[in-house]
Scaffold this motif. Structure first.
Motif, short mmCIF file in Angstrom:
data_model
loop_
_atom_site.label_atom_id
_atom_site.label_comp_id
_atom_site.label_asym_id
_atom_site.label_seq_id
_atom_site.Cartn_x
_atom_site.Cartn_y
_atom_site.Cartn_z
N MET A 402 0.64 -1.16 -0.14
CA MET A 402 0.03 0.03 0.02
C MET A 402 0.84 1.21 -0.15
N MET A 407 -0.70 4.10 5.54
CA MET A 407 -0.37 3.64 6.74
C MET A 407 -0.39 4.50 7.92
N GLN A 621 -6.72 -8.99 -2.34
CA GLN A 621 -5.42 -8.32 -2.08
C GLN A 621 -4.42 -8.04 -3.27
N ALA A 626 -8.31 -2.51 0.42
CA ALA A 626 -8.57 -3.18 1.78
C ALA A 626 -9.87 -3.16 1.95
N TYR A 656 -4.88 -6.38 4.61
CA TYR A 656 -5.25 -5.00 4.91
C TYR A 656 -6.75 -4.75 5.20
N THR A 658 -9.74 -2.51 8.17
CA THR A 658 -9.80 -1.57 8.93
C THR A 658 -11.23 -1.31 9.42
N PRO A 698 -4.06 -2.77 10.65
CA PRO A 698 -3.19 -2.44 9.18
C PRO A 698 -3.42 -1.07 9.14
N LEU A 699 -4.88 -0.80 9.06
CA LEU A 699 -4.97 0.91 8.68
C LEU A 699 -5.63 1.33 9.91
N ALA A 743 4.64 -3.65 5.85
CA ALA A 743 3.71 -3.61 4.45
C ALA A 743 4.61 -4.04 3.63
N THR A 746 4.58 -7.95 3.53
CA THR A 746 3.11 -8.47 3.14
C THR A 746 3.23 -8.71 1.48
#
Length: 943
Positions: A402, A407, A621, A626, A656, A658, A698-699, A743, A746
């Motif tokens: 990302m 982030m 992904q 996300a 990801y 949120t 993650p976010l 990140a 990932t």
């Protein structure tokens, strides 16, 4: 002649093996088994393909040949055509790779997967466990499918996407996989035995019991006077037990959608009302009943006078589900009372159950899907959960890195109504020196009657390009909400509809939305390649051309009509370009994400794509996408449910995730809370605790309905809530070297950032059911507080390592549960022994570089960490433009090694200072060093 006959015999023995009942054929990448069965409910042909040493693709059909269907989920280009072998032993065929053995019965087709040493990892149900039944939808004939696997008692299951019933380990549980606001279904299951199953099917799917939940009339029902036939339903006006609108016997509580709510008493005034269902249930079977409560408003359930479901709340327009089990005896009456207070106008309520199933059968791994051409799954083996997820991404696509700004912290609200409101909020963050990277423009920036036009309402947004430029001038990014929804009067709708690329049943049925007096709209068909391209072209012309940085893809279930029945939902979105909505029910968000990702990269291949979508599916992904957990409620139980929801989503292979920090849908008591009131105190504490949790996801984003969610609107700057939120925002940015390295992992290592404890401590069975603490990367254990006024909580410290308190540096032995302190302003955080934690300078946004980095070395065990850096916003990392610096700590020699830097990129910091902080069990031995690093090997010894 004899020579030719010998050659023929060799070829036959090499490629076709026959038995008295069945046969198999070796193919380029595996084998095909043909069972001599006339039963169309079981498999006739079974195909195994070797994708890699660790991944076996299994297909099964009752037909004579396999369908030629292209998968939406998979992306691998090649199968493995060598370095594996096939042999026949007794009535079995054995396919063996370097790491995996698949043993297939020629009698039943049953497959057993083992590791290279013969240890069984997964076995299909005795007899093969494959069940087919015919289904025909919109003229297409296909199958309803089920695959059953055996499962030992000590196995645990995770994944399946993100669900809201606060369930974690799915062993012995049931989950229905469909897409819904707050519910994201991903057909991937991961086992504590270090394997995964990817179920390649897009239709309505059930994990566990394949039966649908049934109404309460499966029981003998008695009203509150003892009369058989139904429960007593009492409808009270204004909640007044003396003001009864209606009292009647009801044999079901099934008011779950826009059709069934018509069965409520006509003209009942729901505002401030109270409805109670009261009476007795008598089970017809003995065993465990699985109940599901579907609720909006305030709901409590009592069994035999005891609370079995404590009060739960959800806003009227957006119901939630909660599951519970009850052991019952046949013929035994159990008192039940459901107390329901709708919150607003007509609301939704339902209570259903599954009758008992044999415990051994219930505990098996079972996957059922409504419609498909064949059974189609991937067995994915690994030595640990990360290797299983690596295998999942080998099949479905690698995660993108990302953009670095993503982030950081995002501020959003529902909604900034003008460009001045949005810019003022961002300016306030900058003036207060509160770090922020992204501001979000939610829905309804368009003219009221022009949803889908992608135009800005000129009265409220007079200069959209100037607004975007102003955001950029403040060193921030702007994300904008885009729906797949179009009012039928817009030019964009007409252009798509002309090509046949709109779902227009909603238009034909004149379904009106909730805006003003209501407008009529349709959704575009994202399964069509042409529609995807046109959808992006329209966005590009009106939005991306103005400099918009990122995309918020809302209602991507697709939510054409909220609270429609399942059947009508299918009718509203069919046919798709690929087939019926019954067959393609769950994958809309995946193809919608493809439209934006491919579209943006086609016009600007250098700028990283970022999408946030309300729904998702396997493979998401690979589109730099996300998912957030939708329009969740603002209750403590909702906050807690996000922990397990996020962990299972991460273990579904998509890194990801949120949520709306603080929850989206707000209880009226919070909307109306006065300064100094108990409701205001709770509102601030809820947001504080949620913000603390959100800083380690993650976010990191705050969003919701009124009250406004900006930190400075939640509490004054001298309040502990304000101080705590600013502290964790700044801490997030100080940890950016660590977070951005995750990140990078990932992508390059197929890593997972938000990690259930079972991922890192699989050998410790105590972690199998811990759903309220987790690892954030390899080093930080996060323990959210989710109870009002709590200043402590129990924490389990996994065995095989010891721990340090992040704040106090207190040393804690692993393998035990402790009650730890959790003051209002702090979340309990613990660092693993042997961890190396890089932390940078204070910054206000991610465009600022962190030249000086503190390396916190938590001694006691060997450790390592690799710092990853790149240009942050482009795809040059795909071309090798990035750098890594590996740190190694050796406990025996008390030495930290900073290895030679590898790689480079434009703008890279070549000379920097590392401040090394050795943290020891004995705090008196803590030491601090400084090293000027120019990219060469350095060694620092703890004295």
């Amino acid at each position: 002649m004899k020579r030719n006959h010998l050659v023929l015999m060799i070829l036959l023995s090499a490629f076709v093996f026959t038995g008295c009942k069945s046969s198999f054929k070796k193919t380029d990448d595996g084998i095909v088994i043909t069972l001599n069965k006339g039963d169309k409910k079981t498999a006739k042909n079974i195909r195994l393909q070797v994708i890699s040493d660790d991944i076996i693709h299994v297909s099964a059909t009752p037909d004579d040949k396999f369908p030629n269907t292209k998968s939406l989920v998979t992306t691998y280009k090649e199968t493995q055509t060598s370095e594996w072998n096939v042999s026949e032993e007794h009535d079995n065929v054995i396919l063996k790779t370097a790491t995996t053995i698949a043993t297939i019965s020629l009698t039943t087709g049953e497959i057993i997967f083992s590791d290279i040493n013969g240890k069984v990892l997964l076995a299909e149900n005795k007899g093969g466990g494959k069940i087919f039944s015919n289904i025909e939808v919109e003229g297409k004939k296909a199958y309803t499918l089920q695959q059953i696997f055996e499962s030992p008692a000590d196995e645990a299951f995770y994944g399946l996407g993100q669900h809201q019933a606060d369930e974690f380990n799915y062993k012995g549980r049931n989950e229905e996989l469909f897409q819904y606001n707050t519910k994201v279904s991903v057909p991937f299951i991961m086992s504590s035995k270090n394997y995964g199953i990817l179920w390649d099917n897009y239709s309505l799917t059930r994990f566990g019991d394949p039966r649908p939940y049934m109404n309460l009339d499966q029981f003998k029902l008695y009203d509150k006077t003892g009369k058989e036939g139904g429960l007593t339903a009492t409808y009270m006006i204004n909640g007044d037990s003396k003001n009864i609108f209606a009292e009647r016997s009801e044999s079901t509580i099934d008011y779950e959608n826009l059709e069934t709510v018509k069965n409520f008493p006509k003209d009942f005034p729901f505002h401030n009302s109270n409805i109670i269902w009261d009476g007795e249930l008598e089970a017809k079977e003995t065993g465990k009943y699985h109940f599901i409560l579907y609720y909006a408003g305030y709901t409590t359930i009592y069994m035999d006078g005891q609370v079995i479901v404590p009060e739960r709340w959800r806003t009227a327009w957006n119901p939630n589900s909660y599951k519970f089990t009850v052991n019952m005896k046949a013929g035994e009456k159990r008192k039940i009372k459901l107390n329901w207070k709708p919150d607003g106008g007509i609301s939704y309520i339902g209570l259903k159950a599954l009758s008992p199933k044999d415990t051994e059968e219930q505990n098996k791994l079972s996957l059922w899907s409504e419609m498909g051409d064949q059974i189609d799954y991937y067995f994915i083996r690994g030595n640990n959960p990360d290797e299983v997820i690596k295998g999942y991404r080998t099949v479905t696509g690698k995660a993108q890195i990302m953009p670095k700004w993503a982030m950081g912290f995002w501020q959003s609200r529902e909604r900034y109504k003008t460009q001045d409101e949005l810019l003022t909020a961002l300016k306030e963050y900058r003036q207060r020196h509160i770090p922020i990277d992204n501001i979000v423009l939610d829905w309804s920036y368009w003219p009221e009657d022009a949803w889908g036009s992608h135009d800005f309402d000129a009265a409220r947004f007079p200069d959209p390009k100037g607004m975007v430029d102003s955001v950029h001038a403040m060193d921030a990014k702007i994300m904008i909400s885009v729906w797949p929804k179009f009012y039928y009067t817009t030019d964009n709708y007409k252009a798509l509809d002309e090509k046949g690329w709109m779902y227009n049943r909603a238009v034909k049925d004149s379904i009106r939305d909730w805006i003003s007096s209501g407008y009529i709209a349709g959704f575009y068909d994202a399964y069509s390649e042409g529609a995807r391209k046109m959808f992006w072209d329209q966005m590009n012309e009106k939005l991306y051309s103005k400099g918009i940085d990122a995309w918020w893809m809302d209602a991507s279930e697709p939510d054409i009509l909220s609270n429609a029945s399942m059947q009508y939902r299918k009718e509203l979105s069919t046919p798709t370009a690929l087939g019926s909505s019954t067959e393609y029910f769950n994958a809309y968000a995946l193809v919608n994400a493809m439209a934006i990702y491919d579209g943006q990269r086609s016009v600007n291949p250098d700028n990283r794509v970022f999408l946030l979508t309300r729904s998702g599916f396997a493979g998401l992904q690979r589109y730099s996408t996300a998912t957030w957990s939708g329009d969740i409620g603002t209750r403590w139980e909702d906050m807690k449910a996000q922990i397990s929801a996020g962990l299972n989503f991460a273990m579904s292979g998509i890194p990801y995730w949120t949520m709306d920090i603080g929850g989206f849908c707000v209880e009226k008591r919070y909307e109306q809370a006065k300064e100094g009131s108990e409701d205001m105190k709770e509102w601030r504490e809820l947001n504080t605790r949620w913000f603390q949790f959100g800083a380690f996801c993650p976010l990191f984003r705050s969003h919701g309905q009124y009250p406004y969610r900006e930190i400075y609107n939640l509490a004054p700057e001298n309040h502990p809530a304000y101080k705590s939120m600013v502290y964790y925002d700044k801490l997030r940015y100080r940890m950016m070297p660590y977070i951005y390295s995750l990140a990078g992992m990932t992508h390059f290592n197929d890593y997972t950032i938000m990690r259930a404890l079972v991922m890192d401590f699989t050998a410790d069975s105590n972690t199998y059911n811990i759903s309220d603490q987790y690892m954030f990367g390899p080093n930080i254990m996060v323990c959210p507080v989710y109870t009002y006024k709590a200043t402590s909580r129990d924490v389990y410290f996994p065995e095989s390592t010891n721990w340090y308190d992040f704040e106090t540096q207190e040393y804690i032995a692993g393998g035990k549960t402790m009650k730890v302190v959790a003051p209002y302003e702090r979340i309990p955080l613990y660092i693993k022994e042997g961890a190396i934690l890089p932390m940078g300078d204070d910054i206000q946004h991610t465009k600022e570089q962190q030249a000086n980095i503190t390396l916190k070395v938590y001694t006691g065990k060997d450790g390592e960490f690799t710092l990853y850096e790149d240009e942050g916003t482009n795809y040059n990392y795909e071309k090798g433009a990035y750098s890594t610096i590996k740190f190694l700590y050796n406990e025996a020699t008390k030495t930290l090694t900073i290895e030679e830097r590898k790689g480079e990129y434009s703008g890279m910091i070549k000379d920097r200072t590392f401040r090394i902080e050795f943290i020891s069990k004995d705090k008196k031995k803590n030491q601090i060093w400084e090293v000027k690093y120019t990219g060469e090997l350095e060694k620092i010894k703890l004295i």
